[in-house]
Design an enzyme around this catalytic site. Sequence first.
Site, PDB file in Angstrom:
ATOM      1  N   CYS A 421      35.847  42.341  37.352  1.00 23.86           N
ATOM      2  CA  CYS A 421      37.166  41.934  36.908  1.00 23.86           C
ATOM      3  C   CYS A 421      36.993  41.304  35.521  1.00 23.86           C
ATOM      4  O   CYS A 421      36.033  41.643  34.818  1.00 23.86           O
ATOM      5  CB  CYS A 421      37.848  41.004  37.890  1.00 23.86           C
ATOM      6  SG  CYS A 421      36.936  39.479  38.251  1.00 23.86           S
ATOM      7  N   GLU A 422      37.856  40.387  35.122  1.00 26.28           N
ATOM      8  CA  GLU A 422      37.723  39.828  33.784  1.00 26.28           C
ATOM      9  C   GLU A 422      36.447  39.006  33.652  1.00 26.28           C
ATOM     10  O   GLU A 422      35.730  39.153  32.652  1.00 26.28           O
ATOM     11  CB  GLU A 422      38.949  38.973  33.464  1.00 26.28           C
ATOM     12  CG  GLU A 422      38.946  38.454  32.022  1.00 26.28           C
ATOM     13  CD  GLU A 422      40.204  37.690  31.688  1.00 26.28           C
ATOM     14  OE1 GLU A 422      40.344  37.268  30.533  1.00 26.28           O
ATOM     15  OE2 GLU A 422      41.033  37.494  32.612  1.00 26.28           O
TER      16      GLU A 422
END
EC number: 3.1.3.48
Length: 556
Positions: A421-422
């Site tokens: 994810c980020e």
Amino acid sequence: MEHSSPLAAMQPPSVMLGHCFRSDAPTSYHGFSPLPGLGPGGFNFKDLSMKRSNGDYFGTKVVRGSSPTASLAADLSQNFHIDQSPQVATPRRSLFSACLLGNGNRRGVDDAMTTPPLPSSSPAPAMDIMDMSPLPHKPPFISTPEIELDSPTLESSPMDTTMMSTDGLVPDSPTVLPKDGKQERRRPTFLRPSLARSKAQSFQVGMTRPAPESQGPPFKFQTNGINKTSSGVAASLEDMFGESPQRERPMMRINSTSGLNSRLRPPLGSGSHVRGNGSPSAASVRKSAHPNMRPRKQCRRSLSMYEHPEDVIADSEVSYTSNAPLQSISDFEETQALQLPHFIPEEQADNLPRIDKATLVDIKEGKYDNMFDNIMIIDCRFEYEYDGGHIVGAVNYNDKENLAAELFADPKPRTAIVFHCEYSVHRAPLMAKYIRHRDRAYNVDHYPQLSYPDMYILEGGYSGFFAEHRSLCYPQNYVEMSAKEHEFACERGLGKVKQRSKLSRAQTFAFGQQSPEMEDSPTGRCRNNPGDRKLLASPFNDSPGSRFPGRRMLSY
């Protein structure tokens, strides 16, 4: 009295001087003048002794198992009475016969009494004071027929003879004792072993029987100038002591310590427990701790699987071929080793393997294509983040249910999955754990087999990979989750994540608003709706009588 010898004191008064104790003695002998109260009828010894017969020393009943201490105690107990004269003449009292005559003219006796000549034998048969003395002396001259007496030994005593005759005993010992010179008799033995044990115990306390070789000659009596022993003949040790009778013993156990039951009476004729059967070892009788105690059982109970010590040695030599031990769950999981270089951070509680950015670059370059048939890079960010920039070849899935349906609709072996994810801190780990949970539920009948064992999380997420490998991203851009232009989409996406991940303040367990992954155990059967199982091609097919009814909504 001090000038005379003990023998002079033991002589009968009639043997001394003929005028010593006569009533008509001349007064010139003031030392031997008649004593008051000693006339023909003035001294009655029977009245003074409460009209009891005056027994001699050897005729006194001896306490069974007597000893010097027991004899002294018997003398003291019989003679110490109140207002009574002595009943039995003791050896010490017979030494001082003058004490019975009083102390009226003691000084005259001391001045004039001397030791008279000692005759070889006393002509008076009634004067038996010498017989009461324990000192060695010549027996008195008594004209009686020839009598043979038994030797006074520790085995027999008047008390023992009385007890044996009153208990109804039967003769048992083979010892031969002459009676009247010709007739033979046997010594009686006890029928009850309890009496034999009590007699043996009293005999063993404080004394032991001497060996036959160490005993002195038998006690001798003299009759008509002829010395005869108690046996009447010169018998040797073999003739005096016979062998103990051999009795048949019943077959007992090997570990039995007693050959005879203590509660059963021994058969007639078994005299091994009686001390008077003529055997030197007859007195060595082992007495139990308590006569009324129940006998100890001779059998031994054991929980051991072996009856003999040899069996243990024999079993130790035998080699057993046992099956291989079953492996634990962790061992099975470790057998499915991960093929990519990875690490597990200690600060993370999910224990999911992580790979660094260099490993992902190697995957993109095809260095691990020989290990896997398919490599999937799952981007767990929201749609606007993915569209703003992502890794080349990555697929966007921000809904866990959709990803699970895609993966387990047609599981492909030799597939590696990389989540990110980020920052790979929250959304990617949640997605990876849910996929592992569904994988366990799908392979519940083949545990610990997994359809996708190689699952990894990219350390640092897209932000870290974009900073170092911008060229591997398309478009080469990075849109953050908190971008101002996508604030509404961010709040909607976070709402879905929170709703499915954990309980919120307004949505409690009572309303059934929990996330699906929180319902089941990681190793238990999945309890989702039957439609989901059918969608995932699970072996739990839907049936008209399905055992998974609709969930009831409870409220408290």
